[in-house]
Design an enzyme around this catalytic site. Structure first.
Site, PDB file in Angstrom:
ATOM      1  N   THR A  13     -80.755  11.226  17.193  1.00  0.00           N
ATOM      2  CA  THR A  13     -80.659  11.952  18.460  1.00  0.00           C
ATOM      3  C   THR A  13     -80.917  13.446  18.297  1.00  0.00           C
ATOM      4  OG1 THR A  13     -79.083  10.345  19.326  1.00  0.00           O
ATOM      5  CG2 THR A  13     -79.106  12.490  20.399  1.00  0.00           C
ATOM      6  N   SER A  58     -81.835   4.994  13.958  1.00  0.00           N
ATOM      7  CA  SER A  58     -80.862   4.557  12.952  1.00  0.00           C
ATOM      8  C   SER A  58     -80.525   3.081  13.078  1.00  0.00           C
ATOM      9  CB  SER A  58     -79.592   5.405  13.017  1.00  0.00           C
ATOM     10  OG  SER A  58     -78.855   5.143  14.188  1.00  0.00           O
ATOM     11  N   ASP A  90     -75.539   5.983  14.613  1.00  0.00           N
ATOM     12  CA  ASP A  90     -75.089   4.597  14.677  1.00  0.00           C
ATOM     13  C   ASP A  90     -74.891   3.951  13.313  1.00  0.00           C
ATOM     14  OD1 ASP A  90     -75.001   4.712  17.407  1.00  0.00           O
ATOM     15  OD2 ASP A  90     -76.849   3.587  17.747  1.00  0.00           O
TER      16      ASP A  90
END
Length: 342
Positions: A13, A58, A90
């Site tokens: 992100t 991820s 994650d």
């Protein structure tokens, strides 16, 4: 001499933009990330970058990618004082755990970080996470040794041991916690290093990288009503070498005769079964209740206060190096990278 830090961007992100048409987050070129953090130029450091192309979500992280990250660090190990790995949240705890086993006798920081909001957004948590991670990665003591020579996860003012960490929230900036081990570093107005909690390598020995992993392992959780045929089907899976079994409370399982018999059959056939609590905090104590004692009699090994992420990656690491299940069981009972309290 000016310190050098290598910034490894795998994805996540922190390095994303929002697509104006779909509203979905998409990765953008890593150089744009650096443009969004002009504060990096204020460091009296040399910061170089290595970008995975294309960046990895991820959720798509694999043992092969862990090996790739390990190769990047090993290939540049002598050239830098520390490493910062930007990674999606994650699966960050799995990657940090795996790297802790793959980088033996680590003498330099490998700091994982990321963000819950893209770095280009106004309220992003990415800037502080990135800036402080770089500062920690470059920090040394009076002897010139790294202050944090281990794999850590830095988020929201805390540095945590990588193989002790679990993602605890999908929404809060405080995304990670190490429930069974105290924080290594607290970053507020000042950065406080808890040196008594940090691993001490043998400074006279080199770091030894390992690049092999064996992912013939599975995680399954017990629950009320779990079916015998499905459990036996899992246990009989071809090539399966080990099981991370998530049990109730302090390591308990249903007292059904077939449960114990199925586990006993599996261990007799050479499978390694590790008992990990479904609770976020606390340790497995297999002698505390009769159900835990029965698991012990069936050959199940206590995972103590290990995280699931740490247990599964440790098994991958050990299975790639040893063929003897009993030796792997012995190693799982030992703390080899500070991953369990013994």
């Amino acid at each position: 001499m000016q310190s050098r830090v290598l910034l490894i961007y795998t994805g996540g992100t922190i390095g994303m933009n929002r697509n104006p048409q779909t509203g979905a987050l998409e990765p953008f070129d890593f150089e744009h990330l650096l443009i969004n953090v002009p504060e990096l130029k204020q460091f009296d450091l040399q910061i170089d970058t290595h970008q995975f192309d294309p960046p990895i979500d991820s959720s798509d992280m694999t043992p092969a990618r862990w090996t790739e990250i390990s190769h990047v660090i090993a290939d540049h190990y002598d050239d830098y004082d520390g490493f910062v790995v930007l990674h999606g949240t994650d699966t960050m705890a799995y990657t940090a755990s795996a790297l802790s086993y793959m980088l033996e006798n680590l003498t330099k920081p490998v700091i994982f970080t990321g963000s819950q909001l893209p770095i280009g957004q106004l309220r992003t948590d990415g800037k502080e996470n990135l800036i402080t991670s770089i500062e920690i990665a470059a920090a040394k003591d009076e002897q010139g040794h790294a202050l944090v020579p281990e794999v850590g996860i830095y988020f929201n003012g805390h540095l945590l041991r990588g193989n002790r960490t679990t993602k605890q929230s999908a929404e809060e900036f405080n995304a990670f916690e190490s429930f069974n081990y105290p924080h290594l570093v607290e970053a507020g107005v000042n950065i406080t290093y808890h040196t008594e909690r940090i691993l001490k390598p043998d400074w006279n020995r080199p770091m030894t990288p390992h690049f092999r992993l064996d992912n013939n392992v599975i995680i399954f959780s017990l629950f009320p009503g779990i079916r015998e045929d499905l459990v036996r089907h899992i246990i009989a899976t071809p090539n399966l070498k080990s099981i991370v079994m998530r049990t109730f409370g302090s390591g308990n399982a249903p007292q059904r005769p077939w449960v114990i018999q199925a586990l006993k059959d599996a261990t007799r056939n050479g499978k390694v079964i590790i008992n990990i609590s479904q609770c976020m905090q606390g340790a497995v104590e297999m002698g505390r209740y009769d159900t835990g004692y029965q698991l012990q009699e069936a050959g199940v090994i206590s995972g103590y206060d290990s995280t699931v992420e740490s247990a599964v990656t440790k098994l991958m690491f050990l299975q790639s190096h040893y063929n003897d299940p009993e030796h792997i069981r012995q190693q799982m009972r030992q703390s080899i990278r500070g991953e369990i309290t013994r």
